[in-house]
Structures are given as structure tokens and as C-alpha cells.
Design a protein around this motif. Structure first.
Motif, short mmCIF file in Angstrom:
data_model
loop_
_atom_site.label_atom_id
_atom_site.label_comp_id
_atom_site.label_asym_id
_atom_site.label_seq_id
_atom_site.Cartn_x
_atom_site.Cartn_y
_atom_site.Cartn_z
N GLU A 46 0.87 -1.19 0.00
CA GLU A 46 0.00 0.00 0.00
C GLU A 46 0.91 1.24 0.00
OE1 GLU A 46 -1.99 -0.08 3.86
OE2 GLU A 46 -0.32 1.01 4.72
N LEU A 47 0.31 2.39 -0.20
CA LEU A 47 1.09 3.64 -0.12
C LEU A 47 0.63 4.43 1.09
CD1 LEU A 47 1.57 5.53 -3.49
CD2 LEU A 47 3.27 4.36 -2.09
N HIS A 48 1.57 4.86 1.88
CA HIS A 48 1.19 5.71 3.02
C HIS A 48 0.71 7.06 2.50
CE1 HIS A 48 1.53 8.01 6.76
NE2 HIS A 48 1.41 6.85 7.36
N LEU A 49 -0.23 7.63 3.27
CA LEU A 49 -0.79 8.94 2.94
C LEU A 49 0.32 9.99 2.68
CD1 LEU A 49 -3.68 10.23 2.95
CD2 LEU A 49 -3.11 11.08 5.22
N PHE A 50 1.36 9.95 3.49
CA PHE A 50 2.45 10.93 3.34
C PHE A 50 3.14 10.82 1.98
CE2 PHE A 50 3.37 10.85 8.23
CZ PHE A 50 2.23 11.59 8.45
N LEU A 51 3.12 9.61 1.43
CA LEU A 51 3.70 9.43 0.09
C LEU A 51 2.72 9.91 -0.97
CD1 LEU A 51 5.34 5.93 0.58
CD2 LEU A 51 6.58 8.04 0.09
N LYS A 52 1.45 9.53 -0.78
CA LYS A 52 0.43 9.94 -1.75
C LYS A 52 0.35 11.45 -1.85
CE LYS A 52 -2.79 6.34 -0.64
NZ LYS A 52 -4.05 6.18 0.06
N ARG A 53 0.50 12.12 -0.71
CA ARG A 53 0.32 13.57 -0.71
C ARG A 53 1.63 14.35 -0.85
NH1 ARG A 53 -4.71 14.24 3.49
NH2 ARG A 53 -6.19 13.13 2.18
N GLY A 54 2.68 13.64 -1.18
CA GLY A 54 3.94 14.34 -1.52
C GLY A 54 4.67 14.92 -0.32
N LEU A 55 4.32 14.46 0.88
CA LEU A 55 5.01 14.99 2.06
C LEU A 55 6.43 14.44 2.13
CD1 LEU A 55 4.94 16.66 4.58
CD2 LEU A 55 3.64 14.91 5.71
N PHE A 56 6.59 13.16 1.79
CA PHE A 56 7.93 12.61 1.60
C PHE A 56 8.26 12.78 0.13
CE2 PHE A 56 7.30 11.23 5.79
CZ PHE A 56 8.56 11.02 6.33
N PHE A 57 9.10 13.70 -0.16
CA PHE A 57 9.24 14.20 -1.52
C PHE A 57 10.62 13.98 -2.13
CE2 PHE A 57 11.94 18.00 -1.07
CZ PHE A 57 12.13 17.95 0.31
N SER A 58 11.59 13.62 -1.32
CA SER A 58 12.96 13.56 -1.83
C SER A 58 13.67 12.35 -1.21
CB SER A 58 13.64 14.87 -1.44
OG SER A 58 14.97 14.70 -1.03
N HIS A 59 14.64 11.81 -1.91
CA HIS A 59 15.32 10.61 -1.39
C HIS A 59 16.71 10.46 -1.97
CE1 HIS A 59 15.32 7.77 -4.91
NE2 HIS A 59 14.48 8.68 -5.37
N ARG A 60 17.41 9.53 -1.39
CA ARG A 60 18.66 9.06 -1.99
C ARG A 60 18.67 7.54 -1.90
NH1 ARG A 60 21.55 13.17 0.74
NH2 ARG A 60 22.33 14.68 -0.74
N LEU A 240 35.19 3.17 5.13
CA LEU A 240 35.17 2.21 6.25
C LEU A 240 34.63 0.85 5.81
CD1 LEU A 240 33.81 4.49 9.14
CD2 LEU A 240 36.18 3.95 8.58
N GLY A 241 34.26 0.74 4.54
CA GLY A 241 33.76 -0.54 4.03
C GLY A 241 32.29 -0.80 4.29
N TYR A 242 31.52 0.24 4.55
CA TYR A 242 30.08 0.07 4.78
C TYR A 242 29.28 0.58 3.58
CZ TYR A 242 31.48 -0.35 9.69
OH TYR A 242 32.07 -0.73 10.85
N TYR A 243 27.99 0.16 3.55
CA TYR A 243 27.07 0.73 2.56
C TYR A 243 26.81 2.19 2.91
CZ TYR A 243 25.43 -4.09 1.47
OH TYR A 243 25.29 -5.40 1.10
N LYS A 244 26.56 2.99 1.88
CA LYS A 244 26.09 4.36 2.14
C LYS A 244 24.64 4.29 2.62
CE LYS A 244 28.82 6.76 -1.34
NZ LYS A 244 28.81 7.64 -2.51
N PRO A 245 24.26 5.05 3.64
CA PRO A 245 22.87 5.02 4.07
C PRO A 245 21.94 5.65 3.03
CG PRO A 245 24.06 6.73 5.26
CD PRO A 245 25.08 5.97 4.45
N ALA A 246 20.79 5.02 2.81
CA ALA A 246 19.77 5.61 1.93
C ALA A 246 18.88 6.52 2.77
CB ALA A 246 18.93 4.49 1.31
N GLN A 247 18.23 7.44 2.11
CA GLN A 247 17.37 8.36 2.86
C GLN A 247 16.06 8.63 2.15
OE1 GLN A 247 21.32 9.49 2.64
NE2 GLN A 247 20.39 11.50 2.63
N ILE A 248 15.05 8.95 2.94
CA ILE A 248 13.81 9.51 2.38
C ILE A 248 13.41 10.68 3.26
CG2 ILE A 248 12.31 7.76 3.51
CD1 ILE A 248 10.66 8.01 0.73
#
Ligand code: TRP
Length: 375
Positions: A46-60, A240-248
Motif C-alpha cells: 500500500e502507499l502511506h498517505l504521506f507518500l500519496k500527498r507528496g510529504l515525503f518528496f525527496s530521497h537518496r 570504512l567498508g560500509y554501505y552508504k545510508p539511503a534516505q527519504i
């Protein structure tokens, strides 16, 4: 250039009217587009309301996280709070979303309380105060219903023995000119603050250290925290040999004043989770709106929902039903509904919300031990 409006977004200051498209460009993040939304919907069911309404708008690197997830590799969530005072509605937004991610993806959550940062940054706050707000704020986190078996909340001060080793590894790869450029530190900045970014970056790698293998990290957070990931964690990770953290990233919830985000330092324009519901209603009644100077003018010209913090509160937190939201919008824009009436509607939604949250918050007092980790 000079056409663009002035605004400031840093971890310690948010000012002016924020142009989120420009932030995406300036910070070098990626827009959450319809293709990504489809993919999240497929994986989450499903899609959370915050995603549907563009509140979470940017990511890496959201696509990378989902690649790993689809290949059967679990990721963990990392977010946090600077405990400088009580929790307000704006803080709840990324946490509510984080809870949804935990439920939908079965992810563990590491939740950092930066009582050290708030002590160092704020001349007025004692360490005792920030540490006690760690516990006050943790109650709000717990009240949202996180899974105690999968959620680890820690005070930096009380968990530093574990964090310090990771912070040291990070700090060794970051020089003063980098933190000056990334955070705007100056020669007058105290040296605690200069080291602090290493501590905020440390949890990005903590589960990998604890489990002895690389685990992908996803950080749901307000966009103002981006410098830590862009400037420190993601730079140092490969070294340091780790993954880069992803973000939203989410947008900042506006305060009840004119412009700017909801901020604890302007208590009359912020609704705290601990506010007596009647006090909160008073704050609403004196809130700025997009209303006109006179009722006559408003009936004629309509209100300005787009710049109204009351409307934005509906959009983000209080009116999940799209039809109901549209009606509120239309009634405002056409001048059918005046601000007084609209504020009464907000009050009627906010009161039960606060009462319910406060009940859960009381219950959380007996659950702290299940969630807090210490050295
Ligand atoms: N520095 C953040 C604040 O002042 C708190 C924080 C620590 C945080 N780690 C985080 C926020 C990770 C988001 C994600 O509020």
C-alpha cells in the motif's frame, strides 16, 4: 538568481518560505517520482498517505534499498530526535512514517536521542535537562506503537561507549574544513559541536558493527538533517567498508505562525503532544491562516488554503480522506467557509487526537525498559 526567494534550511535553522524543488537541486537528492511510488506500493502492499500527498518528496538510493529488499536482504531504519523540549506535531510526521516502514518491511529501528547535541548547541540547556527530555520524547515515540522487539531507542550520553568507537572511525576521516563547509561551523563554534556530526553518523553503521556484516540503512527524516548524510555518513561509508545510508526526506510541517516550520522555540505556534487539549485549541484559535482582512473580503475573494498552516495540518495529519480534504479546500477557496469555522473543525479533530495520544503516552511510561538500550 535574485528572483529566487531567500530561505535557509540547516539542521539548526529553518527560515523563510522553503522552495523544495530548489532544495532537491541544492542538496543533490532525487525527487520521489511516480515510478518510485509504484515500486514502494508494490513492495509495501500500500502507499502511506504521506507518500500519496507528496510529504515525503525527496530521497537518496531508495531504489537501491528496494533492490536489496526484493533480493531478500533486510534493511534497518535509523532516525532520531534532538531532545531540546517536548515533542510537537511536526516531530511526529517522520516517526509515524517510520512506524509504517517498520510494519510494512519488518525492519528494525534504531532511534537516536541527541541529548549531547542539544546540550552543546543550546546555551540555556543543561545536560540534565536534555537527558530528561530524552525520556519525555521517548514516550511519544513509544506511544506511536513501535514494535518493542524491533526498536532500540538510545540516549547518546548513555550509549556512548558503544557509539564512540564508530564515531572515532568516522571522525578520523573528516577534517575541520569539511564540517565548516557542510555545517557552517566557525572558529567560535565549541569543539563539542565540531565532533558531534561523527556521533550522528555513527548509527548508520551500528547494526553492521553489532552483527559483523553489512546491513543496508534507510533514514526517514526531515530534509534539514541531510547535511549529516550528504556531508559525513555517505562520504565516509566507502572508506570504512560500509554501505552508504539511503534516505527519504519529508517536508517540514508549518507552525501556526506566518511562515517557517513548527518549532519548539516558538511555543505559541507549536502544538505539543503534552499540551492540555484546551490550551492547544486556544493556540489554534490564534493561529495565522490564509484568511483575508475582513469577512466580506473573504466571502468575495476566498481564503488562501495553500499558504494556510491549518490547511496543511489537515493535509498531513488530520484529514486522511481525500474527498473531505477537497471539500475543505474548495470551501475555503470559494469563500464559503471562513477561518473561524475552519479552526473549529481543526479543534474538533485535534482534541481527540491529543487525548488519545496522551493516553498511550501514559501507558508508555511502563514500557521504557523494553525500548531503551544503554551501555
Ligand atoms: N539532530 C537531530 C535533531 O536535532 C536528531 C537526530 C539524530 C536525527 N539522529 C537522527 C534526526 C537521524 C533524523 C535522523 O532533531
Amino acid at each position: 538568481m535574485s528572483e529566487e526567494k531567500e530561505f535557509v534550511v540547516t539542521p539548526w535553522e529553518v527560515r523563510g518560505e522553503i522552495d523544495y524543488e530548489r532544495l532537491i537541486r541544492d542538496f543533490g537528492t532525487t525527487k520521489v517520482d511516480s515510478e518510485l511510488l509504484e515500486r514502494i506500493k508494490k513492495d509495501a502492499g500500500e502507499l502511506h498517505l504521506f507518500l500519496k500527498r507528496g510529504l515525503f518528496f525527496s530521497h537518496r538510493d531508495m531504489n537501491w534499498i528496494l533492490d536489496r529488499y526484493e533480493a531478500g536482504e533486510k534493511f534497518f531504519l535509523y532516525t532520531g530526535r534532538g531532545p531540546s523540549g517536548h515533542t510537537h506535531l511536526g516531530h511526529l510526521v517522520p516517526w509515524i512514517f517510520t512506524k509504517w516502514l517498520q510494519d510494512r518491511f519488518g525492519a528494525e529501528l534504531y532511534f537516536q536521542m541527541t541529548d549531547d547535541e542539544k546540550f552543546l548547541f543550546n546555551q540555556e540547556l543543561s545536560l540534565k535537562t536534555t537527558m530528561s527530555f530524552t525520556y519525555e520524547n521517548a514516550l511519544d515515540v513509544i506511544a506511536l506503537g513501535f514494535d518493542p522487539k524491533k526498536t532500540f531507542i538510545f540516549s547518546n550520553v548513555e550509549y556512548v561507549k558503544t557509539l564512540y568507537k564508530i564515531a572515532l572511525e568516522i571522525a578520523k576521516h573528516v577534517n575541520f574544513s569539511t564540517v565548516k563547509a557542510v555545517f557552517g561551523f566557525q572558529n567560535t563554534t565549541n569543539i563539542g559541536m565540531i565532533f558531534f556530526p561523527a556521533l550522528q553518523a555513527a548509527p548508520c553503521f551500528l547494526p553492521s558493527v553489532l552483527e559483523g556484516k553489512n546491513i543496508p540503512c534507510l533514514i526517514p527524516a526531515s530534509i534539514d538533517q541531510d547535511p549529516y548524510w550528504r556531508g559525513i555518513a555517505r562520504e565516509v561509508a566507502p572508506k570504512l567498508g560500509y554501505y552508504k545510508p539511503a534516505q527519504i526526506h519529508n517536508k517540514l510541517v508549518p507552525g501556526l505562525g506566518k511562515g517557517g516550520k513548527m518549532s519548539a522555540s516558538e511555543p505559541e505556534t507549536a502544538i505539543f503532544t503534552t499540551d492540555d487539549p484546551d490550551v492547544a485549541v486556544k493556540k489554534i484559535m490564534s493561529s495565522y491562516t490564509g484568511g483575508r482582512d475582513t469577512a466580506e473580503e473573504q466571502r468575495r475573494l476566498g481564503g488562501r488554503a495553500d499558504i494556510c498552516p491549518v490547511y496543511h495540518n489537515y493535509e498531513f495529519l488530520f484529514v486522511p480522506d481525500d474527498k473531505e480534504l477537497k471539500k475543505l479546500y474548495d470551501d475555503c477557496k470559494t469563500g464559503k467557509m471562513l477561518c473561524g469555522e475552519c479552526k473549529m473543525i481543526f479543534a474538533s479533530k485535534l482534541k481527540p487526537f491529543l487525548k488519545e495520544h496522551q493516553k498511550k503516552r501514559e501507558k508508555a511510561k511502563g514500557m521504557l525498559d523494553k525500548f531503551m538500550v544503554k551501555d
